[in-house]
Structure formats: structure tokens, C-alpha cells
Motif scaffolding. Structure first.
Motif, PDB file in Angstrom:
ATOM      1  N   TYR A   1       9.144   3.669   2.014  1.00  0.00           N
ATOM      2  CA  TYR A   1       9.305   3.995   0.591  1.00  0.00           C
ATOM      3  C   TYR A   1       9.016   5.487   0.334  1.00  0.00           C
ATOM      4  CZ  TYR A   1       8.766   3.783  -4.478  1.00  0.00           C
ATOM      5  OH  TYR A   1       8.887   4.016  -5.838  1.00  0.00           O
ATOM      6  N   SER A   2       7.857   5.970   0.766  1.00  0.00           N
ATOM      7  CA  SER A   2       7.563   7.406   0.588  1.00  0.00           C
ATOM      8  C   SER A   2       8.535   8.249   1.404  1.00  0.00           C
ATOM      9  CB  SER A   2       6.118   7.718   0.993  1.00  0.00           C
ATOM     10  OG  SER A   2       5.855   7.295   2.315  1.00  0.00           O
TER      11      SER A   2
ATOM     12  N   ASP B   1      -0.691   9.767   5.796  1.00  0.00           N
ATOM     13  CA  ASP B   1      -0.902   8.530   5.030  1.00  0.00           C
ATOM     14  C   ASP B   1      -0.930   7.322   5.977  1.00  0.00           C
ATOM     15  OD1 ASP B   1      -1.189   6.912   2.784  1.00  0.00           O
ATOM     16  OD2 ASP B   1       0.981   6.742   2.437  1.00  0.00           O
ATOM     17  N   ALA B   2      -1.716   7.397   7.045  1.00  0.00           N
ATOM     18  CA  ALA B   2      -1.777   6.279   8.002  1.00  0.00           C
ATOM     19  C   ALA B   2      -3.183   5.689   8.006  1.00  0.00           C
ATOM     20  CB  ALA B   2      -1.340   6.757   9.381  1.00  0.00           C
TER      21      ALA B   2
ATOM     22  N   PHE C   1       2.910  14.951   5.339  1.00  0.00           N
ATOM     23  CA  PHE C   1       2.279  13.938   4.489  1.00  0.00           C
ATOM     24  C   PHE C   1       1.497  12.999   5.400  1.00  0.00           C
ATOM     25  CE2 PHE C   1       2.938   9.812   1.954  1.00  0.00           C
ATOM     26  CZ  PHE C   1       1.814  10.021   1.176  1.00  0.00           C
TER      27      PHE C   1
ATOM     28  N   HIS D   1       6.816  -2.981  10.832  1.00  0.00           N
ATOM     29  CA  HIS D   1       6.979  -2.048   9.714  1.00  0.00           C
ATOM     30  C   HIS D   1       8.160  -1.120   9.990  1.00  0.00           C
ATOM     31  CE1 HIS D   1       2.394  -2.346   8.570  1.00  0.00           C
ATOM     32  NE2 HIS D   1       3.018  -3.512   8.523  1.00  0.00           N
TER      33      HIS D   1
ATOM     34  N   GLY E   1       4.727   4.245  17.544  1.00  0.00           N
ATOM     35  CA  GLY E   1       3.624   4.431  18.486  1.00  0.00           C
ATOM     36  C   GLY E   1       2.419   4.974  17.734  1.00  0.00           C
ATOM     37  N   ARG E   2       1.368   5.281  18.483  1.00  0.00           N
ATOM     38  CA  ARG E   2       0.175   5.823  17.838  1.00  0.00           C
ATOM     39  C   ARG E   2       0.442   7.247  17.384  1.00  0.00           C
ATOM     40  NH1 ARG E   2      -4.797   4.726  21.731  1.00  0.00           N
ATOM     41  NH2 ARG E   2      -3.732   6.480  22.683  1.00  0.00           N
TER      42      ARG E   2
ATOM     43  N   GLU F   1       5.932  13.000   8.391  1.00  0.00           N
ATOM     44  CA  GLU F   1       5.157  11.968   7.699  1.00  0.00           C
ATOM     45  C   GLU F   1       4.387  11.153   8.733  1.00  0.00           C
ATOM     46  OE1 GLU F   1       6.178   9.010   4.154  1.00  0.00           O
ATOM     47  OE2 GLU F   1       7.191   8.372   5.992  1.00  0.00           O
TER      48      GLU F   1
ATOM     49  N   LEU G   1       6.166   8.771  11.490  1.00  0.00           N
ATOM     50  CA  LEU G   1       5.444   8.132  12.589  1.00  0.00           C
ATOM     51  C   LEU G   1       4.843   6.810  12.131  1.00  0.00           C
ATOM     52  CD1 LEU G   1       3.482  11.328  13.752  1.00  0.00           C
ATOM     53  CD2 LEU G   1       5.811  10.628  14.374  1.00  0.00           C
TER      54      LEU G   1
ATOM     55  N   VAL H   1       2.989   4.333  -1.689  1.00  0.00           N
ATOM     56  CA  VAL H   1       2.708   5.126  -2.887  1.00  0.00           C
ATOM     57  C   VAL H   1       3.351   4.453  -4.101  1.00  0.00           C
ATOM     58  CG1 VAL H   1       2.445   7.350  -1.695  1.00  0.00           C
ATOM     59  CG2 VAL H   1       4.716   6.653  -2.496  1.00  0.00           C
TER      60      VAL H   1
ATOM     61  N   GLY I   1       2.602   7.725   8.997  1.00  0.00           N
ATOM     62  CA  GLY I   1       2.431   6.441   8.304  1.00  0.00           C
ATOM     63  C   GLY I   1       3.651   6.103   7.474  1.00  0.00           C
ATOM     64  N   THR I   2       4.577   5.337   8.062  1.00  0.00           N
ATOM     65  CA  THR I   2       5.867   5.061   7.423  1.00  0.00           C
ATOM     66  C   THR I   2       5.823   3.828   6.531  1.00  0.00           C
ATOM     67  OG1 THR I   2       6.830   5.794   9.545  1.00  0.00           O
ATOM     68  CG2 THR I   2       8.336   4.840   7.904  1.00  0.00           C
ATOM     69  N   LEU I   3       5.136   2.779   6.992  1.00  0.00           N
ATOM     70  CA  LEU I   3       5.184   1.446   6.378  1.00  0.00           C
ATOM     71  C   LEU I   3       6.671   1.039   6.243  1.00  0.00           C
ATOM     72  CD1 LEU I   3       3.169  -0.724   5.305  1.00  0.00           C
ATOM     73  CD2 LEU I   3       3.510   0.206   3.030  1.00  0.00           C
TER      74      LEU I   3
ATOM     75  N   ILE J   1       0.817  -1.219   0.000  1.00  0.00           N
ATOM     76  CA  ILE J   1       0.000   0.000   0.000  1.00  0.00           C
ATOM     77  C   ILE J   1       0.854   1.274   0.000  1.00  0.00           C
ATOM     78  CG2 ILE J   1      -2.041  -1.079   1.033  1.00  0.00           C
ATOM     79  CD1 ILE J   1      -1.173  -0.074   3.753  1.00  0.00           C
TER      80      ILE J   1
HETATM   81  N1  SAH Z   1       3.524   6.256   3.540  1.00  0.00           N
HETATM   82  C1  SAH Z   1       3.813   4.860   3.212  1.00  0.00           C
HETATM   83  C2  SAH Z   1       2.571   3.999   3.339  1.00  0.00           C
HETATM   84  C3  SAH Z   1       1.922   4.037   4.699  1.00  0.00           C
HETATM   85  S1  SAH Z   1       0.715   2.736   4.863  1.00  0.00           S
HETATM   86  C4  SAH Z   1       4.314   4.779   1.777  1.00  0.00           C
HETATM   87  O1  SAH Z   1       3.646   5.346   0.912  1.00  0.00           O
HETATM   88  O2  SAH Z   1       5.355   4.158   1.534  1.00  0.00           O
HETATM   89  C5  SAH Z   1      -0.013   3.214   6.384  1.00  0.00           C
HETATM   90  C6  SAH Z   1       0.874   2.952   7.608  1.00  0.00           C
HETATM   91  O3  SAH Z   1       0.244   3.579   8.711  1.00  0.00           O
HETATM   92  C7  SAH Z   1       1.033   1.468   7.963  1.00  0.00           C
HETATM   93  O4  SAH Z   1       2.381   1.128   8.069  1.00  0.00           O
HETATM   94  C8  SAH Z   1       0.345   1.354   9.320  1.00  0.00           C
HETATM   95  O5  SAH Z   1       0.965   0.430  10.209  1.00  0.00           O
HETATM   96  C9  SAH Z   1       0.474   2.769   9.854  1.00  0.00           C
HETATM   97  N2  SAH Z   1      -0.508   3.097  10.881  1.00  0.00           N
HETATM   98  C10 SAH Z   1      -1.771   2.608  11.019  1.00  0.00           C
HETATM   99  N3  SAH Z   1      -2.356   3.121  12.104  1.00  0.00           N
HETATM  100  C11 SAH Z   1      -1.461   3.951  12.683  1.00  0.00           C
HETATM  101  C12 SAH Z   1      -1.473   4.781  13.830  1.00  0.00           C
HETATM  102  N4  SAH Z   1      -2.536   4.837  14.626  1.00  0.00           N
HETATM  103  N5  SAH Z   1      -0.368   5.512  14.113  1.00  0.00           N
HETATM  104  C13 SAH Z   1       0.720   5.461  13.309  1.00  0.00           C
HETATM  105  N6  SAH Z   1       0.781   4.697  12.192  1.00  0.00           N
HETATM  106  C14 SAH Z   1      -0.283   3.956  11.890  1.00  0.00           C
END
Ligand code: SAH
Ligand code: DHB
Ligand code: MG
Length: 223
Positions: A70-71, A139-140, A137, A94, A116-117, A63, A88, A41, A65-67, A39
């Protein structure tokens, strides 16, 4: 014309405009092998983030949402010397892979990954006075996007940018009676962005290898 064509065109765009790169390609390979959800980008979107950060002259990026990072790599590479990116991520697995991918890209000293959250992390960044950030950005988890948007507004500088991913979700954004919490979150986010004084926003619908979706670009007044 449908998803197969969108994917073929994304592949074409990537072939023409996105140069192969060991760190970025390696991050995707490692993420695939580790079984992360695919998922991240798409490559043309990653390059878009990179170009946007450069156009904005961003020195500090946040940012959510790191996953697998990649982004993160695309964005961090847009920074000038001395630039800084905070990313974050909730999931320790991940985050572990992202750390390895960022190290392989030579970005360990540029990127700070907080596990963390995101709601807690964003509040902590505000308390620490860690901002202001030039670009955020988001994206979480999609349902929390309104919260992330509100908290980001405290952390972004006047004249800064907030980009929000996955705001259209196959059109669920406008489907009456959708039970999709993510889509409901994106609807609430649009209401917030539309009514908030001091921000200008627009949403662009997209198709590609990731299907039918879209992103919102928010410009915070000032500067
Ligand atoms: N930005 C990344 C994709 C992120 S996918 C890219 O494009 O390469 C979304 C990510 O958000 C997932 O890794 C997921 O574990 C994380 N996520 C989900 N809930 C979250 C929360 N409450 N706090 C922080 N990260 C969260
Ligand atoms: C999902 C998350 C994303 O960031 C994305 O680009 C696509 C899908 C998801 O959680 O389903
Ligand atoms: Mg996304």
C-alpha cells in the motif's frame, strides 16, 4: 477526545482530501481479505509520503517493509518516468500479495521487490552499488530500525531523506523500563540520529486511525 475521535477525523480527512482510487483501495481490500495485519500507513499518511517524495523530486526510492504494497504504491506513483523503487519484505506471503497489488496498479516495471531479511538486502544493495536513493522509508520490524537507519545512511544521497515510521509507539518511546523491543529500538534510533554528524532530524507525534504514534524525518546534509 480519544481514539474514536482520531479515527473519525482520519476518516474525514480521507473523505475530503484523498480521492478514491481503484488500485490503492483494491490493495487495501485484497490485504484485508488475505488476512494481512492492518498495519499499513493510513490513507492520509500514504498521501503524505507521496507528497514528500514529489516535494523532494525523488527519482529513486528505497522502502524497508512492504506488507501488501500500500505505501509502496503511494511512493511509486510519485516517481517521474524512468523512476525506480526498491522495496524489501521478509514474508513471502506478504510479498506475493504485494506483487499482485503492484501489478494491478500498473507498477510492476517500476518496483523491484526483494524477499528476505532487510539487513541482508540492504547490505547487498550497498555491495551492488544500487544507490544512491533520494528517499528511504523505514517501516519494518521496529527493533531493527537502528540497523536499518545505519545501513540506509550508506545508500541515501547527500541531500536525501530518510523517513522512519512508528517511532513513538503509544509513548513507549519515553517509558522507563519498557520491555517493548520496538520502543527500545526507536530510542536507540533517536540517539543515533541525534548524535550523527551530517544529518538533521525531527520527530512529529501523530494520532489517527492507527492510534498514537509518530514519524521521524531525517535530512542528510549535502547536495
Ligand atoms: N510499509 C507498509 C507496512 C509495512 S508493515 C505499508 O505502510 O503499507 C512491516 C512489514 O515489515 C511486514 O510486512 C513484515 O513482514 C516486514 N518485516 C518484518 N521483519 C522484516 C525483516 N527482518 N526484513 C524485511 N521485512 C520485514
Ligand atoms: C506495526 C508495524 C507498522 O509498520 C505500523 O505502522 C504499526 C504497527 C507493528 O508491527 O505492530
Ligand atoms: Mg508503519
Amino acid at each position: 477526545m480519544g481514539p474514536e475521535t482520531w479515527t473519525a477525523v482520519d476518516d474525514y480527512i480521507t473523505g475530503q482530501l484523498v480521492e478514491p482510487d481503484p488500485a490503492l483501495d483494491g490493495a487495501l481490500d485484497a490485504s484485508r481479505q488475505a488476512g494481512l495485519p492492518p498495519i499499513h500507513v493510513a490513507p492520509p499518511q500514504g498521501k503524505f509520503l507521496h507528497l514528500l517524495a514529489r516535494i523532494a523530486g525523488a527519482r529513486t526510492v528505497l522502502e524497508v517493509g512492504t506488507l501488501g504494497g500500500y505505501s509502496t504504491i503511494w511512493l511509486a506513483r510519485a516517481l517521474p518516468p524512468g523512476g525506480r523503487l526498491v522495496t524489501l519484505e521478509l514474508d513471502e506471503g506478504h510479498a506475493e500479495l504485494a506483487r499482485a497489488n503492484l501489478a494491478a496498479a500498473g507498477l510492476s516495471d517500476v518496483v523491484e521487490l526483494r524477499v528476505g531479511r532487510a539487513t541482508d538486502a540492504l547490505a547487498a544493495l550497498d555491495e551492488e552499488g544500487a544507490g544512491p536513493f533520494d528517499l528511504v522509508f523505514i517501516d519494518a520490524d521496529k527493533a531493527s530500525t537502528p540497523t536499518y537507519f545505519e545501513l540506509s545512511l550508506k545508500l541515501v544521497r547527500p541531500g536525501g531523506i530518510i523517513l522512519v515510521d512508528n517511532v513513538v509507539r503509544d509513548g513507549a518511546l519515553v517509558q522507563e523500563g519498557t520491555g517493548d523491543e520496538g520502543a527500545l529500538g526507536m530510542r536507540r534510533f533517536h540517539e543515533l540520529a541525534g548524535h550523527r554528524q551530517g544529518v538533521q532530524a525531527t520527530t512529529i507525534q501523530t494520532v489517527g486511525v492507527k492510534g498514537y504514534d509518530g514519524f521521524t524525518l531525517v535530512l542528510v546534509d549535502g547536495a
